[in-house]
Design an enzyme around this catalytic site. Structure first.
Site, PDB file in Angstrom:
ATOM      1  N   LYS A  68      -6.714  -2.604  -7.009  1.00 26.15           N
ATOM      2  CA  LYS A  68      -6.169  -1.356  -7.537  1.00 26.15           C
ATOM      3  C   LYS A  68      -5.785  -1.645  -9.413  1.00 26.15           C
ATOM      4  CE  LYS A  68      -4.512   0.194  -2.780  1.00 26.15           C
ATOM      5  NZ  LYS A  68      -3.112  -0.142  -2.490  1.00 26.15           N
ATOM      6  N   VAL A 111       2.496  -1.417  -5.271  1.00 24.53           N
ATOM      7  CA  VAL A 111       2.732  -1.670  -6.387  1.00 24.53           C
ATOM      8  C   VAL A 111       2.594  -0.051  -6.805  1.00 24.53           C
ATOM      9  CG1 VAL A 111       1.285  -2.421  -8.543  1.00 24.53           C
ATOM     10  CG2 VAL A 111       1.305  -4.264  -6.677  1.00 24.53           C
ATOM     11  N   ILE A 171     -18.821   2.409   3.724  1.00 25.90           N
ATOM     12  CA  ILE A 171     -18.406   3.780   2.932  1.00 25.90           C
ATOM     13  C   ILE A 171     -19.147   4.036   1.539  1.00 25.90           C
ATOM     14  CG2 ILE A 171     -17.212   6.405   2.683  1.00 25.90           C
ATOM     15  CD1 ILE A 171     -17.728   5.007   5.332  1.00 25.90           C
ATOM     16  N   GLY A 199      -5.109  -8.093  -0.925  1.00 22.80           N
ATOM     17  CA  GLY A 199      -5.508  -8.715  -2.166  1.00 22.80           C
ATOM     18  C   GLY A 199      -6.309  -8.332  -2.980  1.00 22.80           C
ATOM     19  N   GLY A 200      -7.530  -7.398  -2.278  1.00 22.38           N
ATOM     20  CA  GLY A 200      -8.962  -7.865  -2.732  1.00 22.38           C
ATOM     21  C   GLY A 200      -9.820  -8.722  -1.617  1.00 22.38           C
ATOM     22  N   GLU A 235      -6.496   0.210   6.911  1.00 25.56           N
ATOM     23  CA  GLU A 235      -5.661  -0.389   7.126  1.00 25.56           C
ATOM     24  C   GLU A 235      -4.346  -0.399   6.869  1.00 25.56           C
ATOM     25  OE1 GLU A 235      -5.223  -4.111   5.017  1.00 25.56           O
ATOM     26  OE2 GLU A 235      -5.071  -3.271   2.742  1.00 25.56           O
ATOM     27  N   ARG A 291       4.518  -2.564   3.591  1.00 24.28           N
ATOM     28  CA  ARG A 291       5.798  -3.229   1.757  1.00 24.28           C
ATOM     29  C   ARG A 291       5.616  -2.133   1.381  1.00 24.28           C
ATOM     30  NH1 ARG A 291       1.262  -3.757  -1.656  1.00 24.28           N
ATOM     31  NH2 ARG A 291      -0.343  -4.701  -0.269  1.00 24.28           N
TER      32      ARG A 291
END
Ligand code: ADP
Ligand code: ADP
Ligand code: MG
Length: 460
Positions: free
Chosen positions: A237, A296, A204, A165-166, A289, A293
């Site tokens: 995102k 979104v 990166i 989740g960041g 990663e 699941r």
């Protein structure tokens, strides 16, 4: 066994999305919800509801015993976890399975393996997937960690093995900063994720976030092409597209093949996403990663392929083999998704829950709005601020952007501030329309271009 019923262990727009997909397959739908969500759209749409606890997610949506007991009492065949909450919790998948109920997703072992971002990197490397240059495994000793970082070359990222989740990511520019941040990162990760494990990756620069949707049935794995999610704020995102912008066809083939190889290496079952960073200056991509699941942004893939990914998940969980072969899956046109949040983009994205007094949804060819909203709904303050996702498809990206601008202008949510103005501005920004964006584009743009728009608006 074909599933006859499913419990939805989630809320918001994804609960609505899953209920609709399950009903289309003729399943009985049961929603597990907190007291705060008794009047939600998902609760109205579900055939049955079970209350699982008070508003705080820890006591309801994250309470494994409460959710498993709800599934047992409702006598459902399966549990769909959606995204967030318990969706990537192997202990939950184990508890559901132990109760004799099907978990809609990969095996608990696959979740455990791929959910650990360090182990996932190793699985990827073994499957021949290029990973971001970094540490071979977890790093614990500070001196050793600094030596690794120096060898990779600063700036580097310190990442939590259990992050998501960041969260659990920090960038460090030199050895001194590294020495300060490393112990903090470990204790923060331990507190946030119950696992203080860390690893190191090279930063990166000016990369694009590109990810491949995969579907597996335990025997075979196919890909449904890629999405681009480079417009991010705080590593989350904000706006997503499919396919990726300007990706050469040979790179697309290699990228998608690498995701399939990774899926096959673990006998993947269900829907999953393999995330990468893509450097368009060198045409190199690097694995970061796997999300085990539904994501979104899955609708942009559905819009360009015609697949229903949630129905596919339910069919696979019921024991069916994949309903499509790789050759059946084709890209048609271009799709963009805008995440509409209950946040004020003019006030630092402050969360803004409250009552929806008016809702006007655009319709027309290629327009989809996945939402939890209805007029008169009170957006509760306890959860994620996502109100809905506007998804638009066009013949190509330019056509899609033109339709998106019109659709955004036609979408009205009154009563609370939302991020619609942010998307309306992005959809007209030359860098965005030219497609020359990357993961570090949006934050400085918010400080400059968007701040200027905000000032002009205040003056008007
Ligand atoms: P996606 O990866 O599907 O594009 P996000 O990364 O925003 O979407 O994650 C989906 C949801 O799951 C969000 O609500 C996010 O906050 C939550 N989430 C994902 N991973 C974690 C985690 N490890 N801990 C807490 N929340 C998480
Ligand atoms: P999460 O599990 O929180 O989703 P990810 O590893 O998927 O974390 O990374 C989230 C975002 O952080 C990426 O989309 C990208 O913008 C940024 N990021 C992650 N790793 C790197 C890296 N090595 N270099 C540059 N940016 C990165
Ligand atoms: Mg990620």
């Amino acid at each position: 066994m074909t599933l006859r019923s499913v419990l939805i262990a989630n809320r918001g727009e994804i609960a609505v999305r899953i209920i609709r997909a399950a009903k289309a397959l003729g399943l009985r739908t049961v929603l597990a919800h907190s007291t705060a969500d008794a009047g939600s759209l998902a609760a109205q749409l579900a055939d049955e509801t079970v209350e699982i606890g008070p508003p705080a997610a820890k006591k309801s949506y994250l309470n494994i015993d409460a959710v498993v007991n709800a599934a047992k009492s409702a006598k459902v065949d399966a549990v769909h976890p959606g995204y967030g909450f318990l969706a990537e919790n192997a202990e939950f998948a184990d508890a559901v399975t132990a109760a004799g109920i099907v978990f809609v997703g990969p095996s608990a072992d696959a979740i455990r393996l791929l959910g650990d971002k360090v182990m996932a990197r190793q699985v990827a490397a073994l499957a021949g997937v290029p990973t971001v240059p970094g540490s071979d495994g977890r790093v614990t000793d500070l001196d050793e960690a600094i030596a690794i970082a120096a060898r990779i070359g600063f700036p580097v990222m310190i990442k939590a093995a259990a992050g998501g989740g960041g969260r659990g990511i920090r960038i460090v520019g030199d050895a001194d900063e590294f020495a300060r941040q490393f112990p903090q990162a470990s204790s923060e990760a331990a507190a946030a994720f119950g696992d203080g494990g860390l690893y190191i990756e090279k930063v990166i620069e000016r990369a694009r976030h590109v990810e491949v949707q995969i579907l597996g049935d335990g025997t075979d794995v196919v890909h449904c092409y890629e999405r681009e999610c480079s417009l991010q704020r705080r590593r989350q995102k904000v706006w997503e597209e499919a396919p990726a912008i300007g990706l050469p066809d040979d790179v697309r083939q290699r990228l998608c093949a690498s995701a399939v190889a990774l899926g096959r290496a673990v006998g993947y079952s269900g829907a999953g996403t393999v995330e990468y960073l893509y450097d368009d200056a060198t045409s190199e991509f690097y694995f970061i990663e796997v999300n085990t699941r539904i994501q979104v942004e899955h609708p942009v893939t559905e819009m360009i392929t015609g697949l229903d990914l949630v129905q596919e998940m339910l069919k696979i969980a019921g024991g069916a083999t994949l309903s499509v072969t790789q050759d059946d899956i084709r890209i048609q046109g271009h799709a963009i998704e805008c995440r509409i949040n209950a946040e004020d983009p003019y006030k630092g994205f402050m969360p803004a829950p409250g009552r929806i007094t008016q809702l006007v949804v655009p319709d027309g060819e290629g327009i989809r709005f996945d939402t939890l909203l209805f007029e008169g709904y009170d957006v509760p303050p306890f959860y994620d601020s996502l109100l809905g996702k506007l998804i638009v498809r066009g013949h190509d990206r330019a056509d899609c952007l033109a339709r998106l601008r019109a659709a955004l202008d036609g979408l009205a949510i009154t009563g609370i501030p939302t991020t619609i103005p942010l998307h309306a501005a992005l959809a007209r920004d030359p860098s965005v329309t030219d497609g020359c964006t990357h993961t570090r584009f949006l934050e400085p743009w918010l400080e400059t271009d968007f701040a200027q728009l905000a000032r002009a608006r205040e003056d008007a």
